[in-house]
Design an enzyme around this catalytic site. Structure first.
Site, PDB file in Angstrom:
ATOM      1  N   HIS A  40     -10.013  24.715  43.206  1.00  8.32           N
ATOM      2  CA  HIS A  40     -11.469  24.654  43.019  1.00  8.32           C
ATOM      3  C   HIS A  40     -12.113  25.995  43.373  1.00  8.32           C
ATOM      4  O   HIS A  40     -13.052  26.442  42.694  1.00  8.32           O
ATOM      5  CB  HIS A  40     -12.072  23.537  43.884  1.00  8.32           C
ATOM      6  CG  HIS A  40     -11.653  22.162  43.435  1.00  8.32           C
ATOM      7  ND1 HIS A  40     -11.643  21.769  42.117  1.00  8.32           N
ATOM      8  CD2 HIS A  40     -11.227  21.070  44.140  1.00  8.32           C
ATOM      9  CE1 HIS A  40     -11.232  20.512  42.019  1.00  8.32           C
ATOM     10  NE2 HIS A  40     -10.967  20.072  43.235  1.00  8.32           N
ATOM     11  N   GLU A  50     -18.259  10.023  38.424  1.00 12.48           N
ATOM     12  CA  GLU A  50     -16.963   9.400  38.738  1.00 12.48           C
ATOM     13  C   GLU A  50     -16.186  10.200  39.791  1.00 12.48           C
ATOM     14  O   GLU A  50     -15.222   9.689  40.366  1.00 12.48           O
ATOM     15  CB  GLU A  50     -16.106   9.293  37.461  1.00 12.48           C
ATOM     16  CG  GLU A  50     -16.589   8.230  36.476  1.00 12.48           C
ATOM     17  CD  GLU A  50     -17.851   8.632  35.711  1.00 12.48           C
ATOM     18  OE1 GLU A  50     -18.014   9.833  35.404  1.00 12.48           O
ATOM     19  OE2 GLU A  50     -18.686   7.743  35.452  1.00 12.48           O
ATOM     20  N   ASN A  51     -16.594  11.457  40.022  1.00  9.81           N
ATOM     21  CA  ASN A  51     -15.822  12.305  40.947  1.00  9.81           C
ATOM     22  C   ASN A  51     -15.903  11.851  42.413  1.00  9.81           C
ATOM     23  O   ASN A  51     -15.119  12.295  43.246  1.00  9.81           O
ATOM     24  CB  ASN A  51     -16.245  13.776  40.841  1.00  9.81           C
ATOM     25  CG  ASN A  51     -15.752  14.459  39.584  1.00  9.81           C
ATOM     26  OD1 ASN A  51     -16.329  15.437  39.113  1.00  9.81           O
ATOM     27  ND2 ASN A  51     -14.663  13.958  39.007  1.00  9.81           N
ATOM     28  N   TRP A  52     -16.833  10.937  42.730  1.00  9.34           N
ATOM     29  CA  TRP A  52     -16.915  10.409  44.101  1.00  9.34           C
ATOM     30  C   TRP A  52     -15.654   9.651  44.456  1.00  9.34           C
ATOM     31  O   TRP A  52     -15.360   9.439  45.628  1.00  9.34           O
ATOM     32  CB  TRP A  52     -18.129   9.480  44.267  1.00  9.34           C
ATOM     33  CG  TRP A  52     -19.449  10.149  44.041  1.00  9.34           C
ATOM     34  CD1 TRP A  52     -20.250   9.986  42.946  1.00  9.34           C
ATOM     35  CD2 TRP A  52     -20.119  11.071  44.905  1.00  9.34           C
ATOM     36  NE1 TRP A  52     -21.382  10.764  43.079  1.00  9.34           N
ATOM     37  CE2 TRP A  52     -21.323  11.436  44.279  1.00  9.34           C
ATOM     38  CE3 TRP A  52     -19.810  11.631  46.138  1.00  9.34           C
ATOM     39  CZ2 TRP A  52     -22.235  12.324  44.833  1.00  9.34           C
ATOM     40  CZ3 TRP A  52     -20.709  12.529  46.702  1.00  9.34           C
ATOM     41  CH2 TRP A  52     -21.902  12.871  46.051  1.00  9.34           C
ATOM     42  N   ASP A  62     -11.907  21.752  33.424  1.00  9.64           N
ATOM     43  CA  ASP A  62     -10.832  20.889  33.919  1.00  9.64           C
ATOM     44  C   ASP A  62      -9.575  21.703  34.208  1.00  9.64           C
ATOM     45  O   ASP A  62      -9.335  22.738  33.575  1.00  9.64           O
ATOM     46  CB  ASP A  62     -10.546  19.809  32.857  1.00  9.64           C
ATOM     47  CG  ASP A  62      -9.722  18.667  33.427  1.00  9.64           C
ATOM     48  OD1 ASP A  62      -9.665  18.527  34.668  1.00  9.64           O
ATOM     49  OD2 ASP A  62      -9.128  17.920  32.640  1.00  9.64           O
ATOM     50  N   ASN A  67      -8.352  22.503  37.549  1.00  7.02           N
ATOM     51  CA  ASN A  67      -8.275  23.206  38.846  1.00  7.02           C
ATOM     52  C   ASN A  67      -7.096  22.694  39.677  1.00  7.02           C
ATOM     53  O   ASN A  67      -6.349  23.472  40.261  1.00  7.02           O
ATOM     54  CB  ASN A  67      -9.545  22.988  39.670  1.00  7.02           C
ATOM     55  CG  ASN A  67     -10.763  23.622  39.050  1.00  7.02           C
ATOM     56  OD1 ASN A  67     -10.640  24.417  38.124  1.00  7.02           O
ATOM     57  ND2 ASN A  67     -11.935  23.286  39.548  1.00  7.02           N
ATOM     58  N   GLY A  68      -6.964  21.364  39.730  1.00  5.16           N
ATOM     59  CA  GLY A  68      -5.933  20.745  40.560  1.00  5.16           C
ATOM     60  C   GLY A  68      -4.544  21.112  40.060  1.00  5.16           C
ATOM     61  O   GLY A  68      -3.670  21.492  40.850  1.00  5.16           O
ATOM     62  N   ARG A  78      -5.344  21.688  46.215  1.00  6.94           N
ATOM     63  CA  ARG A  78      -6.363  21.478  45.172  1.00  6.94           C
ATOM     64  C   ARG A  78      -7.626  22.275  45.502  1.00  6.94           C
ATOM     65  O   ARG A  78      -8.325  22.735  44.605  1.00  6.94           O
ATOM     66  CB  ARG A  78      -6.694  19.978  45.056  1.00  6.94           C
ATOM     67  CG  ARG A  78      -5.549  19.135  44.536  1.00  6.94           C
ATOM     68  CD  ARG A  78      -5.937  17.661  44.463  1.00  6.94           C
ATOM     69  NE  ARG A  78      -7.067  17.438  43.582  1.00  6.94           N
ATOM     70  CZ  ARG A  78      -6.997  17.391  42.243  1.00  6.94           C
ATOM     71  NH1 ARG A  78      -5.826  17.537  41.653  1.00  6.94           N
ATOM     72  NH2 ARG A  78      -8.071  17.177  41.517  1.00  6.94           N
ATOM     73  N   ARG A  89     -11.007  15.041  25.517  1.00  7.81           N
ATOM     74  CA  ARG A  89     -11.996  13.956  25.598  1.00  7.81           C
ATOM     75  C   ARG A  89     -13.279  14.493  26.215  1.00  7.81           C
ATOM     76  O   ARG A  89     -13.293  15.587  26.791  1.00  7.81           O
ATOM     77  CB  ARG A  89     -11.435  12.786  26.393  1.00  7.81           C
ATOM     78  CG  ARG A  89     -10.842  13.177  27.739  1.00  7.81           C
ATOM     79  CD  ARG A  89     -10.348  11.946  28.505  1.00  7.81           C
ATOM     80  NE  ARG A  89      -9.637  12.359  29.690  1.00  7.81           N
ATOM     81  CZ  ARG A  89      -8.319  12.297  29.865  1.00  7.81           C
ATOM     82  NH1 ARG A  89      -7.552  11.825  28.896  1.00  7.81           N
ATOM     83  NH2 ARG A  89      -7.766  12.703  30.986  1.00  7.81           N
ATOM     84  N   LEU A  90     -14.338  13.660  26.117  1.00  6.18           N
ATOM     85  CA  LEU A  90     -15.649  14.102  26.617  1.00  6.18           C
ATOM     86  C   LEU A  90     -15.891  13.710  28.074  1.00  6.18           C
ATOM     87  O   LEU A  90     -16.750  14.297  28.734  1.00  6.18           O
ATOM     88  CB  LEU A  90     -16.772  13.522  25.755  1.00  6.18           C
ATOM     89  CG  LEU A  90     -16.933  14.152  24.369  1.00  6.18           C
ATOM     90  CD1 LEU A  90     -18.070  13.465  23.623  1.00  6.18           C
ATOM     91  CD2 LEU A  90     -17.208  15.646  24.462  1.00  6.18           C
TER      92      LEU A  90
HETATM   93  C1  FPP Z   1     -11.862  19.338  37.323  1.00  2.00           C
HETATM   94  O1  FPP Z   1     -10.571  19.799  37.685  1.00  2.00           O
HETATM   95  C2  FPP Z   1     -12.845  20.064  38.067  1.00  2.00           C
HETATM   96  C3  FPP Z   1     -13.791  19.505  38.872  1.00  2.00           C
HETATM   97  C4  FPP Z   1     -13.913  18.055  39.064  1.00  2.00           C
HETATM   98  C5  FPP Z   1     -14.735  20.301  39.630  1.00  2.00           C
HETATM   99  C6  FPP Z   1     -15.279  21.480  38.919  1.00  2.00           C
HETATM  100  C7  FPP Z   1     -15.662  22.439  39.951  1.00  2.00           C
HETATM  101  C8  FPP Z   1     -15.509  23.778  39.880  1.00  2.00           C
HETATM  102  C9  FPP Z   1     -15.024  24.454  38.680  1.00  2.00           C
HETATM  103  C10 FPP Z   1     -15.786  24.686  41.033  1.00  2.00           C
HETATM  104  C11 FPP Z   1     -17.126  24.581  41.636  1.00  2.00           C
HETATM  105  C12 FPP Z   1     -18.274  24.594  40.692  1.00  2.00           C
HETATM  106  C13 FPP Z   1     -19.300  25.439  40.771  1.00  2.00           C
HETATM  107  C14 FPP Z   1     -20.430  25.285  39.845  1.00  2.00           C
HETATM  108  C15 FPP Z   1     -19.351  26.542  41.723  1.00  2.00           C
HETATM  109  P1  FPP Z   1      -9.558  18.769  38.309  1.00  2.00           P
HETATM  110  O2  FPP Z   1      -9.659  18.865  39.788  1.00  2.00           O
HETATM  111  O3  FPP Z   1      -9.804  17.407  37.749  1.00  2.00           O
HETATM  112  O4  FPP Z   1      -8.187  19.330  37.817  1.00  2.00           O
HETATM  113  P2  FPP Z   1      -6.897  18.459  37.459  1.00  2.00           P
HETATM  114  O5  FPP Z   1      -7.261  17.615  36.261  1.00  2.00           O
HETATM  115  O6  FPP Z   1      -5.886  19.502  37.133  1.00  2.00           O
HETATM  116  O7  FPP Z   1      -6.565  17.662  38.672  1.00  2.00           O
END
Ligand code: FPP
Length: 259
Positions: A37, A67-69, A20, A22-23, A33, A194-195
């Site tokens: 990623h 849920e990511n959709w 978690d 990346n964003g 964002r 959290r999980l």
């Molecule tokens: C959560 O960060 C991350 C994701 C929903 C995607 C995870 C994907 C990767 C790490 C890259 C691609 C994966 C592979 C296997 C090559 P978030 O975007 O929810 O971050 P935030 O909570 O800060 O917004």
């Protein structure tokens, strides 16, 4: 089966990671964002290499949840392309290191190109004798349990089993990867604790390790820190701590003692 009295293992057999942050990593730098990623994918490469070097048996990464959709269409399609590119780009490296790719999730809802790249990589790495890298893709713990229940009900309807035949072992055998080793350690980056629907069944006795670091900043030494911390945990699996058992053996607690 692990005995409740077993000494804490030095190394977790199976580590799961909720990647978690990346964003937020990107936002803090005024980047998109998508850049977050992309940097997250670089962190995946680092951690896969480190886990294999340490001798971890299975590493399961939460790459895309059911849920990511709900994210903007552009972000979802970017993530799908990123995952596909990762699979294509890493296949050779996985094979060289004997790493076997597996995946868990509802694959029929994934774009066809991701599915075919996934199937190709799984098939090309099948013979690897080293670590298993499992990608949780369009994965949700509730979806997995729902799918396992559906399977059991189908078997029951076909006359295979009755209500009393529904046991923990039978349900576990219908999970996406039934032979998965017990999930020893879950690492979550990005500061939340959290999980988020990750491996709910398997997490029953997992040790949890959280860090504020966003996933793109997570480095090899952070993974080693989490693994070392796991080694110092006292796991009891619902049993009594060894010190309490010593007291019982010494007769300090009588079996007829009133509660
Ligand atoms: C959560 O960060 C991350 C994701 C929903 C995607 C995870 C994907 C990767 C790490 C890259 C691609 C994966 C592979 C296997 C090559 P978030 O975007 O929810 O971050 P935030 O909570 O800060 O917004």
């Amino acid at each position: 089966m692990i005995s409740p009295l077993a000494a804490p293992p030095a190394l977790p057999r199976h580590v799961g990671v909720i990647m978690d942050g990346n964003g937020r990593w990107a936002q803090r730098r005024g980047r998109s964002r998508m850049t977050g990623h992309r940097m997250g994918a670089a962190a995946v490469r680092r951690v896969v290499r480190e886990a294999a070097t340490l001798g971890i048996e299975q590493l399961t990464l939460f790459a895309f949840s059911t849920e990511n959709w709900g994210r903007p269409r552009m972000e979802v399609s970017f993530l799908m392309r990123l995952i596909r590119r990762f699979l294509r780009g890493e296949c050779g490296e996985l094979r060289r290191n004997g790493i076997r790719l597996r995946a868990i999730g509802r694959f029929d809802e994934l774009p066809g190109e991701v599915r075919s790249e996934l199937e190709r990589t799984i098939s090309l790495t099948r013979g690897g004798g080293g670590m298993t890298l499992c990608l949780a893709l369009n994965y949700g713990g509730r979806a997995e349990l729902t799918d396992a229940c559906r399977e059991l009900v189908r078997e029951a309807a076909a006359g295979g089993i009755g209500a009393d035949g529904i046991t923990e072992e039978r349900l576990a055998a219908r999970l996406y990867q039934p032979e998965m080793p017990a999930l020893d350690l879950i690492i979550r980056t990005g500061g939340e604790m959290r999980l988020s629907n990750f491996l709910l069944w398997q997490a029953a006795y997992s040790e949890l390790w959280f860090t504020q670091l966003p996933w793109p900043d997570f480095a090899e030494e952070d993974f080693r820190r989490a693994v070392a911390d796991f080694g110092s945990r006292m796991r009891r699996f619902g049993g009594a701590p060894p010190a309490a058992l010593e007291v019982i053996r010494a007769g300090e607690i009588q079996s007829e003692e009133e509660p």
